[in-house]
Write an enzyme that holds these catalytic residues in place. Sequence first.
Site, PDB file in Angstrom:
ATOM      1  CG  ASP A  57      27.417  59.995 -50.122  1.00 18.13           C
ATOM      2  OD1 ASP A  57      26.203  59.766 -50.294  1.00 18.13           O
ATOM      3  OD2 ASP A  57      27.844  60.763 -49.234  1.00 18.13           O
ATOM      4  CD  GLU A 109      21.860  61.065 -54.455  1.00 20.62           C
ATOM      5  OE1 GLU A 109      22.750  61.925 -54.635  1.00 20.62           O
ATOM      6  OE2 GLU A 109      21.893  60.225 -53.549  1.00 20.62           O
ATOM      7  CG  ASP A 124      22.271  62.389 -45.279  1.00 19.62           C
ATOM      8  OD1 ASP A 124      22.955  61.347 -45.209  1.00 19.62           O
ATOM      9  OD2 ASP A 124      22.615  63.380 -45.944  1.00 19.62           O
TER      10      ASP A 124
HETATM   11  C1  NOJ Z   1      25.973  62.510 -47.598  1.00 17.84           C
HETATM   12  C2  NOJ Z   1      25.793  61.132 -47.055  1.00 17.84           C
HETATM   13  O1  NOJ Z   1      24.439  60.780 -47.078  1.00 17.84           O
HETATM   14  C3  NOJ Z   1      26.351  61.061 -45.659  1.00 17.84           C
HETATM   15  O2  NOJ Z   1      26.187  59.767 -45.162  1.00 17.84           O
HETATM   16  C4  NOJ Z   1      27.805  61.479 -45.669  1.00 17.84           C
HETATM   17  O3  NOJ Z   1      28.301  61.470 -44.354  1.00 17.84           O
HETATM   18  C5  NOJ Z   1      27.938  62.885 -46.256  1.00 17.84           C
HETATM   19  N1  NOJ Z   1      27.389  62.874 -47.579  1.00 17.84           N
HETATM   20  C6  NOJ Z   1      29.378  63.365 -46.313  1.00 17.84           C
HETATM   21  O4  NOJ Z   1      30.108  62.623 -47.203  1.00 17.84           O
END
Ligand code: NOJ
Length: 958
Positions: free
Chosen positions: A540, A543, A617
């Site tokens: 995750d 970017e 998100d």
């Molecule tokens: C950002 C991610 O997009 C999300 O899915 C995740 O739950 C959070 N980071 C925490 O790790």
Amino acid sequence: MAKSRPTSHWTLFVSLVVLIACIVVPGATVKHENFKTCQQSGFCKRNRALADNAAAQGASWNSPYELDPATIQFKDGQLTGVIIKTTSTNEKHRLPVTVSFLESGVARVIVDEEKRLKGDIEVRHGSKANKKRYDETEKWVLVDGLKVSKSATLNSQTNSGFTNVLYGPEDKYQAVIRHSPFGVEFQRDGETHVQLNHQGLFNLEHWRPKVEREGESEEDESTWWEESFGGNTDTKPRGPESVGLDITFPGYGHVFGIPEHADSLSLRETRGGPGNHEQPYRMYNSDVFEYELDSPMTLYGAIPFMQAHRKNSTVGVFWLNAAETWVDITKEAANSNPLAMSSHAKTNTKTHWFSEAGRIDLFVFLGPSPQEILKTYGQLTGYSQLPQHFAIAYHQCRWNYVTDEDVKEVDAKFDKYQIPYDVIWLDLEYTDDRKYFTWDSLTFPNPKGMLEKLDESDRKLVALIDPHIKNVDNYFVSQELKSKGLAVLNKDGEIYDGWCWPGSSNWVDCFNPAALPWWISLHKFDRFKGSLSNLFVWNDMSEPSVFNGPETTMPKDNLHFGDWEHRDIHNINGLTLLGYSYDALLERKKGEVRRPFILTRSYYAGAQRTSATWTGDNQATWEHLAISLPMVLTNGIAGFPFIGADVGGFFHNPDKDLLTRWYQAGIWYPFFRAHAHIDTRRREPYLISEPHRTIISQAIRLRYQLLPAWYTAFHEASINGAPIVRPQYYVFPDDEAGFAIGDQLYLGATGLLAKPVLTPDTFTTDIYIADDEKYYDYFDFTVYQGAGKRHTVPAPEDKIPLLIQGGHIVPRRDRPRRSSNLMKWDPYTLILTLNKNGQSEGSLYFDDGETFDYEKGAYIHRHFQFRDSVLSSDDLATKGAKTAEYLKAMAGVTVERVVIIDPPQEWKAKNTVTIIEDGAKAGSTASLQFYEQQGGKASYAVVKSPNVGIGKSWRIEF
Ligand code: NOJ
């Protein structure tokens, strides 16, 4: 059909609005001030200004770039030369150009800057930044397809001032290269489909020294030497260096692709006007908190690959540049343009691409179909990986399952309520204080025990591992990162420190080859203690997301291995991490090679080879549910089809109706995962009250039932780039009315057409049907027929609008199991619909679902066909060293049922069918039952227990 709204007294209405405002959490919106508009981005502003200037000057505009005829050479499928850029003060800058004609029929245009190729420039502020324009994007992105064509030739019939090259299949393509101003027209069968620099917006900002002037400069230098945004200053040691080019698609009314944006499938115009955007589509991988919809704003991933489509023709371009990129799109009526010669020509679409750094490196695809474009694009960037079978089943995630006991309890509850699932996920909080490769010893004292428990039902666990490393002394990963010199550096050459989940953090620099063995070592079972082979990885925030950085990412003047600035490589940063994680997962235990599974949030072209992705998100709103379909479809036609959206919405709490509809839509995402923010209420499907629990369970079971069809579609994607779920234009490229449809989809080549309900209080839906085949409701066989129109299909809450087109044979497995791997030995059911000619076909691909043995022939690939009253299964597989062994293992797996929808009436009189299996001494029979239906529902017939081997060739005679 929406429920009618109650009419009521004004005050009652106002009170209701107030009440609703208090209980409904509205979809929050992005903080625009955190992200640049084009006006706030120096090079975007400069390139748009150039376009405005050119437009204002009209015919008198002159693009100052000329291909010097004396420099042109053509050899071995490649044309080379030097473009001379002449500035307003009559300075000349030499820009070497190469146009390569590839064997695949794709053309590639590269333009660089001679001075920088020679390192003949000065870099300011004592920066160590590399003097060249970044030319290593291809090292990370391209895998093949670069062989130049031996048959490409110069066309002797060329007007003066032009050099023409014939290339492509049977020399049907021609590149018409204009010398002054430099420009290229790509023709297929004598017609122009793609034009470069037709509007004269070609731009390569040459290197220049900073001159301290007295008084005003002739040019606007305000964004040349440094730029500040949100309190951060970018020192730009090499000054302005953007590249730009206009690409026109004459006669093409639709353009698709260039993810990632939360927008419609057919991209909009970006220069204002009703229904259009004001800003260009931006590609600068970013962690955009509470992203907005119907927007060209950048998101987490970038694939600068675009398809232009019109009736019966698709062409495409791939802009291979890893720096921040923007694309403007405008359309004009084609008849206002004398160049639009084609009868199809109603609209010209003009695009304008510009990147902050790097060189111009453009691939041009002449189609003529989306299938061919994706095939050739896949030859270059690689096809979507064939994932492990579990990865295409249902994933249960939330931030966070809080203890290992919690994980086991969720696992047990799925079984108790007989809801299948394959993968449970651990977000951030499983770690010891957000130090990856460790476990919180209080909450996860026994990770191995937890993994072993999951393994009992062949389930997996995915754990989050982000690229930011907590900057503390007592953490072995941090110590090694620093001592081995593997971290990203700031502009002064010191280890860059920024803020992310663990607080003060450093970032692993995957551009450094020495980071690979280290990253591999961290994933070994003896280093990542407590992990087992059923643990996989979620990368995750790559970017990269930096909470205190400019636009929530790294400063552009940070330095990576090779002294490349972060500006040069930003959009492939996440891609490099993925490659390393993939290698790390390949062989954690000596001799035990399994297909890796990695989820990534940041991506670029090429990420499809190693990972799955998701739309980040999103929010628990109907609008976010609705946008997920065009987003998923867009990735599919941009070569990265293994994508989904957080089912249920990440932020906020969905109500039961929204959650239910989201599952019904989510089962059509290639990557099917429920996920939720840490502040949301628990919403595992078994927690939802009836009837929604049952409805959601049925949706998940439908996904499991159709896994054979899904896996076959994944296989197809892995060998020829076909999207796993397909938009209307891809399936019916000649039906104009369907081109812009982004809310219905086809599953692979199965003929299954789904149109999930995406709005509240909606109990019917309209499905657009392009052709005059019969379409059958998947559940009750209601017939819909009529080309080029929308058909109203009932969609009560317990029903997913799903049709199957006449002419297909769909494999499925009907026995419910706890996880997909437990279905391995289950028999198949074949669903058959006849086309207008009374025929149908379909296919099935299957293998062990976890190893690479399929590369040695350990797989089953069948072609099913029905014609002349015979259903047959033929082999599509190529034999290899492991074929026999695999077929032996699968010998007991059979077809247990064949369902024929809308069979010929004369079958009423039949009771049996004859079965002839390859190798069998004599034919056998099976019973055939005819079920009559009335009231618009098709009759159907069932062959019971034909018991033919799924891996064998056979015939069933009706
Ligand atoms: C950002 C991610 O997009 C999300 O899915 C995740 O739950 C959070 N980071 C925490 O790790």
